[in-house]
Motif scaffolding. Structure first.
Motif, PDB file in Angstrom:
ATOM      1  N   LEU A 294       0.795  -1.200  -0.116  1.00 40.51           N
ATOM      2  CA  LEU A 294       0.012  -0.136  -0.004  1.00 40.51           C
ATOM      3  C   LEU A 294       0.849   1.080   0.003  1.00 40.51           C
ATOM      4  CD1 LEU A 294      -2.857   1.130   0.604  1.00 40.51           C
ATOM      5  CD2 LEU A 294      -1.841   1.703   2.764  1.00 40.51           C
ATOM      6  N   LEU A 295       1.724   1.276   0.802  1.00 41.74           N
ATOM      7  CA  LEU A 295       2.868   2.367   0.855  1.00 41.74           C
ATOM      8  C   LEU A 295       3.465   2.763  -0.342  1.00 41.74           C
ATOM      9  CD1 LEU A 295       4.251   1.685   4.588  1.00 41.74           C
ATOM     10  CD2 LEU A 295       2.042   3.454   3.716  1.00 41.74           C
ATOM     11  N   THR A 296       4.096   1.498  -0.787  1.00 43.51           N
ATOM     12  CA  THR A 296       4.717   1.634  -2.111  1.00 43.51           C
ATOM     13  C   THR A 296       3.889   2.180  -3.295  1.00 43.51           C
ATOM     14  OG1 THR A 296       6.172  -0.107  -1.718  1.00 43.51           O
ATOM     15  CG2 THR A 296       5.997   0.619  -3.978  1.00 43.51           C
ATOM     16  N   LYS A 297       2.678   1.715  -3.378  1.00 43.24           N
ATOM     17  CA  LYS A 297       1.628   2.078  -4.651  1.00 43.24           C
ATOM     18  C   LYS A 297       1.290   3.740  -4.186  1.00 43.24           C
ATOM     19  CE  LYS A 297      -2.889   0.836  -6.246  1.00 43.24           C
ATOM     20  NZ  LYS A 297      -3.678   1.984  -6.164  1.00 43.24           N
ATOM     21  N   TYR A 298       1.101   4.147  -2.890  1.00 44.26           N
ATOM     22  CA  TYR A 298       0.731   5.329  -2.580  1.00 44.26           C
ATOM     23  C   TYR A 298       1.568   6.494  -3.069  1.00 44.26           C
ATOM     24  CZ  TYR A 298      -0.918   9.754  -0.392  1.00 44.26           C
ATOM     25  OH  TYR A 298      -1.198  10.912  -0.318  1.00 44.26           O
ATOM     26  N   ILE A 299       3.029   6.048  -2.550  1.00 46.55           N
ATOM     27  CA  ILE A 299       3.760   7.451  -2.871  1.00 46.55           C
ATOM     28  C   ILE A 299       4.443   7.117  -4.311  1.00 46.55           C
ATOM     29  CG2 ILE A 299       4.711   7.172  -0.457  1.00 46.55           C
ATOM     30  CD1 ILE A 299       7.279   5.869  -1.166  1.00 46.55           C
ATOM     31  N   SER A 300       4.252   6.144  -5.124  1.00 49.54           N
ATOM     32  CA  SER A 300       4.421   6.258  -6.291  1.00 49.54           C
ATOM     33  C   SER A 300       3.716   6.849  -7.141  1.00 49.54           C
ATOM     34  CB  SER A 300       4.710   4.794  -6.962  1.00 49.54           C
ATOM     35  OG  SER A 300       3.326   4.128  -6.972  1.00 49.54           O
ATOM     36  N   GLU A 301       2.360   6.702  -6.672  1.00 51.69           N
ATOM     37  CA  GLU A 301       1.284   7.613  -7.301  1.00 51.69           C
ATOM     38  C   GLU A 301       1.356   9.062  -6.880  1.00 51.69           C
ATOM     39  OE1 GLU A 301      -2.449   4.233  -7.578  1.00 51.69           O
ATOM     40  OE2 GLU A 301      -1.890   5.268  -5.802  1.00 51.69           O
ATOM     41  N   GLU A 302       1.764   9.428  -5.838  1.00 56.93           N
ATOM     42  CA  GLU A 302       1.975  10.826  -5.399  1.00 56.93           C
ATOM     43  C   GLU A 302       3.077  11.338  -6.222  1.00 56.93           C
ATOM     44  OE1 GLU A 302       1.350  14.277  -3.481  1.00 56.93           O
ATOM     45  OE2 GLU A 302       0.164  12.437  -3.314  1.00 56.93           O
ATOM     46  N   TRP A 303       4.232  10.691  -6.392  1.00 60.82           N
ATOM     47  CA  TRP A 303       5.238  11.202  -7.241  1.00 60.82           C
ATOM     48  C   TRP A 303       4.571  11.368  -8.569  1.00 60.82           C
ATOM     49  CZ3 TRP A 303      10.037  12.676  -7.708  1.00 60.82           C
ATOM     50  CH2 TRP A 303      10.440  12.708  -8.972  1.00 60.82           C
ATOM     51  N   ASN A 304       4.017  10.516  -9.261  1.00 61.39           N
ATOM     52  CA  ASN A 304       3.442  10.677 -10.597  1.00 61.39           C
ATOM     53  C   ASN A 304       2.449  12.076 -10.643  1.00 61.39           C
ATOM     54  OD1 ASN A 304       4.337   9.391 -12.617  1.00 61.39           O
ATOM     55  ND2 ASN A 304       3.014   7.611 -12.280  1.00 61.39           N
ATOM     56  N   PHE A 305       1.800  12.435  -9.493  1.00 63.33           N
ATOM     57  CA  PHE A 305       1.025  13.444  -9.649  1.00 63.33           C
ATOM     58  C   PHE A 305       1.381  14.723  -9.375  1.00 63.33           C
ATOM     59  CE2 PHE A 305      -2.191  16.276  -7.395  1.00 63.33           C
ATOM     60  CZ  PHE A 305      -3.351  16.053  -8.251  1.00 63.33           C
ATOM     61  N   VAL A 650       8.464   0.963  -8.114  1.00 68.20           N
ATOM     62  CA  VAL A 650       9.442   0.671  -7.262  1.00 68.20           C
ATOM     63  C   VAL A 650      10.237   1.994  -7.539  1.00 68.20           C
ATOM     64  CG1 VAL A 650      11.308  -0.576  -6.786  1.00 68.20           C
ATOM     65  CG2 VAL A 650       9.219  -1.601  -7.326  1.00 68.20           C
ATOM     66  N   LYS A 651      10.501   2.180  -8.702  1.00 69.74           N
ATOM     67  CA  LYS A 651      11.503   3.418  -9.279  1.00 69.74           C
ATOM     68  C   LYS A 651      10.643   4.814  -8.649  1.00 69.74           C
ATOM     69  CE  LYS A 651      13.531   1.132 -13.079  1.00 69.74           C
ATOM     70  NZ  LYS A 651      13.524   1.338 -14.623  1.00 69.74           N
ATOM     71  N   ASN A 652       9.502   4.884  -9.003  1.00 70.95           N
ATOM     72  CA  ASN A 652       8.877   6.198  -8.666  1.00 70.95           C
ATOM     73  C   ASN A 652       8.845   6.355  -7.216  1.00 70.95           C
ATOM     74  OD1 ASN A 652       8.610   6.837 -11.232  1.00 70.95           O
ATOM     75  ND2 ASN A 652       6.326   5.921 -11.442  1.00 70.95           N
ATOM     76  N   ALA A 653       8.600   5.293  -6.407  1.00 67.67           N
ATOM     77  CA  ALA A 653       8.380   5.163  -4.879  1.00 67.67           C
ATOM     78  C   ALA A 653       9.782   5.713  -4.429  1.00 67.67           C
ATOM     79  CB  ALA A 653       8.140   4.131  -4.357  1.00 67.67           C
ATOM     80  N   ILE A 654      10.981   5.318  -5.000  1.00 69.36           N
ATOM     81  CA  ILE A 654      12.327   5.489  -4.540  1.00 69.36           C
ATOM     82  C   ILE A 654      12.672   7.041  -4.968  1.00 69.36           C
ATOM     83  CG2 ILE A 654      14.675   5.069  -4.880  1.00 69.36           C
ATOM     84  CD1 ILE A 654      14.010   2.198  -4.967  1.00 69.36           C
ATOM     85  N   LYS A 655      12.036   7.360  -6.089  1.00 68.35           N
ATOM     86  CA  LYS A 655      12.267   8.796  -6.593  1.00 68.35           C
ATOM     87  C   LYS A 655      11.345   9.816  -5.415  1.00 68.35           C
ATOM     88  CE  LYS A 655      12.579   8.058 -11.590  1.00 68.35           C
ATOM     89  NZ  LYS A 655      12.024   8.041 -12.818  1.00 68.35           N
ATOM     90  N   TYR A 656      10.542   9.185  -5.131  1.00 68.06           N
ATOM     91  CA  TYR A 656       9.768  10.246  -3.716  1.00 68.06           C
ATOM     92  C   TYR A 656      10.533  10.347  -2.938  1.00 68.06           C
ATOM     93  CZ  TYR A 656       5.659  12.037  -1.339  1.00 68.06           C
ATOM     94  OH  TYR A 656       5.161  12.752  -0.556  1.00 68.06           O
TER      95      TYR A 656
END
Length: 675
Positions: A294-305, A650-656
């Motif tokens: 859940l945490l990985t999915k959320y912050i990767s979506e937050e990064w995209n947004f 995974v990449k977007n979560a780490i970027k966030y």
């Protein structure tokens, strides 16, 4: 942007016929506000500004208990006003005492108190027994509560699936997709299309006055963890679809309720994180993996947004629609909080049962919802000069309505809370504001004077290390340098601070100035600090601070996220070593992000079989067959494979995490041309 040309990145059903939406809303309105004979067939009642959505067994139980507390407290106070008899508070459970103490009681001029918060409460679970579990509970007074608290509505989703998600979030997510992609008008249970119009189709329009939505769920389960973000995404998709609909109708609408006037809504997940410390807790348990997903999915979506630098400057609405996130923010509340509170209270933390944990979670959440909602009141007791003398610009003070929260909070959020008793006649300077602030950021503990659970909702670092840091903070006379090197405080980008006062007590401007000083020193890199002063909604002086974005750098957050990545993404060579753990820390800290390391350590897609003790490839076609049977449109078919998280998540979560890790602000420097 017309409805017909919306992107189909998400295939959520949205009712476009405004007449049908309004008709469904009227049915929901009459259900929560039963019309009286005097109404002459016209119900002018408005929807409450706040909606709580409890999903899964844990989320629905907590939302139900919060609603029950609201009802019980209001009923008890009404009875108290009528009879003037003192209630025996010693026998009450702590949450009940806390809520009761925080209700304003006015008996002057015959004015009776009305409880400030009466939210709509929606409960949803994939288990078919949800209605029976709620309606036939043997809890004392439950039957009367369910009969009288008409704002409580049950979303019966058993028509799609009646057996739960089996502790697998991807199955909960897939079942939620079926529910939300299916035409709501085709459900046999007609109540669902009414609730769908309230929650999804009408958010933001004049006819639906609800503006704050809180999704309560457990991150470690299957149903709540999987469903919550899908429900949030469907709501955001519908809302943004209207936002980008620029059509102007030729004929003026007779009923102005039809029009979509841009009115921001604020949505927040309230995420209960599982225990990850303690003698009997193993980090490899499935609930940690579920929470990490859940945490990985959320912050990767937050990064995209919010951050993705690959977007084009002239990005069209369709691209924005493909980057939506489920909520504006996600509040993190660790179940370990309840363990720390019991420890500090002298109890045996290792033997707390699940019911007690849930009751403590209930209390902590109800406290925070209470304070956020009371902060929507307008502050009139303090003039601009008061704030100026406290060193606060009047523009920094806010009402916490949907627009303010929308602009002030984003991403993962932690809560810090404390309160002090102030009696009538208490001198302004007698309250120790330094101690109040310190208690709000300490390890969770009970306040014996007020029955509140105080402290921070997610610890910045491991508990013993943080306990020692807080001890040094107190010993040093509240020297912020003992704490502000922790990324939880150092990299915080925005803060919302809510100060709630009794009506007859006025906080001195020097105390408010000290509070601002503590926040400035503890969180030196905040871009935005906002203050809400609430008068008369509480019997005590309370301080709630919402800390945005930097909680993703806490030990708990990182531990859960990396545990999931190792279990469900890691290649076989790296699954059982510390190499991935060390590499992710290094990736966050390195100046340049070497994405090739992600490809080295991880597979392209998550493997859901890693958290199931059964054959995933036998389960998958069963659920996909259910999708095809319930949604008879081959062009709208979604495979479970399509909703797997992939290596880009995974990449977007780490970027966030890298973005927040590097957050800092430049200090304003006075410039002059007069050398």
């Amino acid at each position: 942007m017309s409805q017909e040309n919306l992107p189909i990145e998400h295939l959520y059903f949205t009712e476009t016929n405004l007449e049908k939406i309004l008709e469904n809303l009227d049915i929901v309105r009459n259900r929560i506000h039963p019309p009286s004979p005097e109404d002459n067939g016209v119900n002018e009642q408005v929807f409450p500004s706040v909606c709580l959505i409890g999903l899964g067994r844990c989320g629905s139980n907590i939302a139900l208990d919060v609603a029950s507390l609201v009802y019980d407290a209001r009923t008890s106070y009404m009875r108290e006003v009528e009879s003037q008899e003192m209630l025996d508070s010693e026998r009450e459970f702590r949450p009940m005492r806390w809520i009761r103490k925080h209700l304003p009681l006015e008996d002057k001029d015959g004015f009776k108190p009305v409880f400030l918060i009466e939210p709509i409460v929606l409960l949803g679970d994939l288990d078919k027994d949800i209605e029976g579990r709620i309606r036939f509970s043997n809890q004392v007074g439950r039957a009367k509560f369910l009969e009288e608290y008409t704002k409580l509505q049950i979303m019966d989703l058993s028509e799609v699936h009646a057996g739960g998600a089996g502790n697998a979030p991807i199955l909960g997510q897939y079942l939620a997709k079926i529910i939300l992609n299916k035409d709501a008008t085709t459900f046999q249970n007609e109540n669902w299309k009414h609730m769908h119009s309230y929650l999804v189709d009408s958010c933001g329009i004049k006819a639906n006055q609800s503006r704050l939505y809180f999704y309560i769920f457990s991150a470690g389960g299957g149903t709540g963890s999987g469903m919550a973000s899908e429900f949030g995404l469907a709501q955001q998709f519908s809302y943004l679809s209207k936002t980008f609909d620029y059509r102007s109708d030729q004929n003026p609408l007779v009923d102005k309720r039809h029009s979509f006037v841009f009115e921001p809504i604020f949505t927040s997940g309230i995420c209960i994180l599982p225990n990850i410390s303690g003698k009997n807790v193993e980090i490899s348990e499935a609930l940690h993996i579920n929470a990490g997903r859940l945490l990985t999915k959320y912050i990767s979506e937050e990064w995209n947004f919010s951050y993705n630098e690959e977007r084009e400057e002239d990005e069209v609405p369709a691209d924005v629609m493909e980057r939506i996130r489920p909520w504006n923010s996600m509040m993190l509340i660790s179940n370990d909080i309840m363990r720390y509170a019991e420890e500090e209270d002298g109890g045996d933390a290792d033997n707390i049962d699940v019911n007690t944990m849930e009751k403590y979670a209930n209390q902590y959440i109800s406290q925070q919802i209470f304070n956020i909602l009371t902060a929507q009141a307008v502050t009139t007791d303090y003039d601009e000069d008061y704030f100026r003398r406290a060193g606060i610009d009047i523009a920094e003070t806010i009402r916490l309505d949907a627009n303010d929260l929308f602009m002030s909070l984003a991403g993962p959020v932690a809560v810090a809370y404390a309160e002090s008793v102030v009696n009538e006649g208490t001198h302004q300077d007698s309250v120790d504001i330094d101690d109040l602030f310190c208690r709000s950021i300490e390890l969770p503990h009970f306040n014996n004077d007020t029955s509140a659970i105080e402290g921070v909702s997610v610890l910045p670092v491991e508990s013993e290390r943080y306990r020692e840091a807080i001890k040094n903070y107190r010993k040093s006379g509240y020297d912020a340098s003992t704490l502000n090197h922790l990324h939880f405080f150092k990299n915080c980008s925005s803060i919302v601070s809510i100060i709630s006062l009794p009506r007859d007590y006025k906080l001195s401007f020097t105390a408010l100035n000290r509070l601002k000083m503590h926040l400035n020193r503890l969180c030196p890199n905040t871009t935005l600090k906002r203050y809400a002063l609430v008068i008369g909604a509480s019997a005590n002086l309370s301080l709630t601070t919402l800390i945005a974005k930097s909680p993703c750098l806490s030990d708990d957050f990182l531990t859960l996220m990396v545990a999931y990545m190792k279990r469900c993404f890691a290649r076989d060579d790296y699954r059982y070593t510390d190499e991935i753990d060390n590499a992710i820390i290094q990736m966050i800290q390195d100046e340049e992000f070497d994405e090739s390391l992600i490809d080295k350590f991880f597979t392209t897609y998550e493997n859901p079989a890693k958290i199931l003790d059964t054959n995933w490839y036998a389960i998958k076609p069963m659920y996909e067959k259910k999708y095809r049977e319930l949604i008879d449109n081959s062009q709208h078919f979604v495979s479970i494979n399509d909703i797997r998280l992939d290596i880009d998540n995974v990449k977007n979560a780490i970027k966030y995490l890298r973005e927040i890790y590097r957050h800092r602000i430049s200090k304003t420097k006075v410039l002059t041309l007069n050398g």
